[in-house]
Scaffold this motif. Structure first.
Motif: not given
Length: 601
Positions: A531-534, A517-528, A505-512
């Motif tokens: 390193s890779q984290m999906i 799941s978030v309006v606008g597609g910007q993660p609430l957690l910091p990105t990096s 249903s949802h994908v979060r990629d903190l590398n990209k």
């Protein structure tokens, strides 16, 4: 030092530079020997790359060369940290100084003394432990003395060939981004070892050097009493606890902590209770590895009629727990222990402090850890915060909450890391062992075991079942290709919509920097970008995160399943579905045969 040593101009320049820097005869001779053997590949591996400094500080194999842990790279790191502190907090630095500790690994004492030497030559006060110490005693000492920095020389549970250099800042928490980048830049600007940095004689009879051991031992254990709920009951505990230090530093510190709670000393695993840098009885000195690492503990416990095993890793910042129930040993996962600790610390605190508003209480866990604390928080009306992976994030968030007058009861990460209370802003296996012993004793008095209480927690707050493991990847390019394929699964910039029969249903990629799941597609957690984290959220209620390790050649996965209660699945049903999802993730996402990954053994 002529450049024609190997015929490679770049490499010969690095060889010449290294030999001019390194005053350690052993590591200097390593490079000379490799040159004589014309081992170009090994020389390139050691000298054309630099050991990276990040939020985990330094951690690598010990040996000669800029890519490894040695006298030179330790001096370089310390010089850079010193210069940064002088530029940003010089007045405080010269007044309150730094704390330096070390574990029982090869070269740890040597590295600690070199670190202290760099600071002392700048007339910075140094609290240098006189003996091997548990890692939590460094961040505790930072806040106790009001120091500007703490450095612990340790590689935690890594293989015996490794060592590391862990950095805490003036709030007592590990360094986090962007501070790591500022320190790395300062290190790169101060690579040439200063002549004075090698002179450890400055440590002798120096009024700027103090041994914090006795004072911190007393202060730490006095503060530990705030976590003790029922000392009188503990003094008559019918349970017998077995303890292993995993050839590390933890035994005297954990014994003292348990005595502070009223317990008799635990039964030691004699073969593993003393520090031994060779770790002779275990393949990996990591109690998280399970039965293989705890084999001697189980044998010792069985021989003494003990039903609970408490196991620290070599630097005593992690805790593993096993319990014998109905003739069989159950080794708890980090997520299961997180559930038990969270339940107990809330229960014992609120019973002792009935007037304290639960709305000012907080618990934290990392994004790859179980969300059972969130479920408990919702039902019990306290606060839960999710952070990025690593105690650097939870420690710094706790520090900020404390400044707001809030009370943090607990934080944990699934890799058996637990922060009980807020006196140490990092994982602490010493305090966790004492709290676990007290919890087990109280439950015993109520007719429960740790295992039965865990089931009660799940019945009350939901079946949050997890399976975590990893694949070994020695080829960084293969790891990168795997993650790139997941980002372009069904065409460019498209992530998987299913994994086998399980819809996503949802994908979060903190590398990209993407979160569907978030309006606008910007993660609430910091990105990096480093390193890779999906994270994949499945429609069935499972959440799976795939990430690279910052210290080991591993691609880890973390899964947790908590399906909607309306589906009517019992514990076995939830576990069976989760196991099938994990098989699909390994088959369709990891594709180990295609990328050459090795399964965990």
């Amino acid at each position: 030092m002529a450049t024609e040593r190997t015929g490679n101009v770049e490499l010969d320049a690095c060889i010449e530079q290294w030999l001019s820097w390194d005053k350690n005869e052993t590591t200097n001779a390593e490079i000379i020997g490799l040159v004589k053997d014309n081992d170009i590949g090994e020389l390139k591996k050691r000298l054309l790359k630099r050991i990276s400094f990040g939020t985990a500080g330094l951690r690598a194999r010990m040996g000669a060369g800029s890519a490894y842990m040695n006298d030179v790279t330790v001096i370089q790191a310390t010089q850079g940290i010193l210069r940064h502190l002088e530029a940003t907090r010089n007045e405080e630095l010269k007044k309150s100084g730094v704390v330096i500790g070390y574990d029982g690994r090869y070269n740890s004492h040597r590295f600690a003394e070199l670190t202290a030497t760099v600071f002392l030559n700048a007339e910075v006060p140094v609290y240098l432990y006189s003996k091997i110490n548990a890692t939590p005693y460094v961040p505790y000492a930072v806040t106790h003395y009001g120091c500007q920095c703490g450095i612990m020389v340790t590689a935690s549970h890594n293989p015996k060939e490794d060592n590391g250099y862990k950095v805490y800042w003036y709030n007592g928490a590990q360094i986090a981004s962007p501070l790591d980048k500022h320190l790395a830049e300062s290190i790169n600007n101060n690579l040439t070892p200063w002549e004075t940095s090698w002179n450890t004689d400055i440590l002798h009879d120096n009024p700027l050097v103090k041994d914090p051991y006795e004072e911190i031992l007393e202060a730490y254990n006095k503060d530990l009493q705030s976590l003790c709920y029922q000392k009188e009951l503990n003094q008559s505990s019918p349970l017998r606890f077995t303890y292993t230090a995993m050839h590390g530093v933890g035994y005297p510190y954990t014994v003292r902590a348990m005595e502070e709670f009223g317990f008799s000393p635990p039964i030691p695993v004699k073969e593993q209770v003393e520090a031994n840098p060779d770790f002779p009885t275990v393949k990996y000195p990591n109690p998280e590895e399970g039965e293989g690492a705890l084999k001697l503990s189980m044998e010792t416990a069985d021989a003494h009629g003990s039903t609970i095993i408490l196991a620290n890793d070599p630097d005593a910042d992690r805790l593993a727990v096993a319990e014998k129930v109905n003739g069989h040993w159950k080794i708890f996962t980090g997520n299961e222990l997180g559930a038990l600790f969270g339940w107990w610390l809330f229960y014992s605190f609120t019973k002792s402090n009935p007037e304290f508003p639960t709305t000012d209480l907080y618990m934290l866990s990392s994004t790859v850890s179980s969300k059972i604390l969130q479920a408990i928080a919702i039902k019990e009306n306290f606060n839960f915060i999710e952070t990025l992976t690593g105690f650097k994030w939870m420690g710094n968030r706790t520090s900020a909450l404390m400044e707001e007058g809030k009370r943090v009861l607990f934080a944990f990460e699934e890799a058996i890391g637990f922060m009980c209370g807020d006196k140490v802003l990092d994982k602490d296996g010493v305090s966790a062992a004492a709290v676990m012993a007290e919890m087990a004793t109280w439950l015993n008095g109520e007719g429960h075991t740790l295992s039965s209480q865990l089931e009660e927690i799940y019945k009350t707050y939901g079946y949050y079942l997890s399976i975590n493991s990893y694949y070994i990847s020695h080829d960084p390019s293969a790891t990168e290709r795997m993650f790139e394929e997941l980002c372009n699964y069904n065409g460019t910039d498209n992530y998987p919509r299913s994994c086998g029969p399980y819809a996503i249903s949802h994908v979060r990629d903190l590398n990209k920097g993407y979160d569907s799941s978030v309006v606008g597609g910007q993660p609430l957690l910091p990105t990096s970008k480093s390193s890779q984290m999906i994270t994949f959220t499945f429609e069935c209620g499972c959440v799976a995160t795939l990430r690279t390790s910052g210290t080991e050649p591993k691609i880890k996965y973390y899964t947790e399943h908590c399906p909607n209660p309306n589906r009517g699945l019992d514990r076995d049903g939830v576990l069976k579905e989760l196991q099938d999802i994990v098989k699909c993730i390994e088959k369709y996402f990891y594709q180990p045969e295609k990328f050459g990954f090795q399964a965990r053994t």
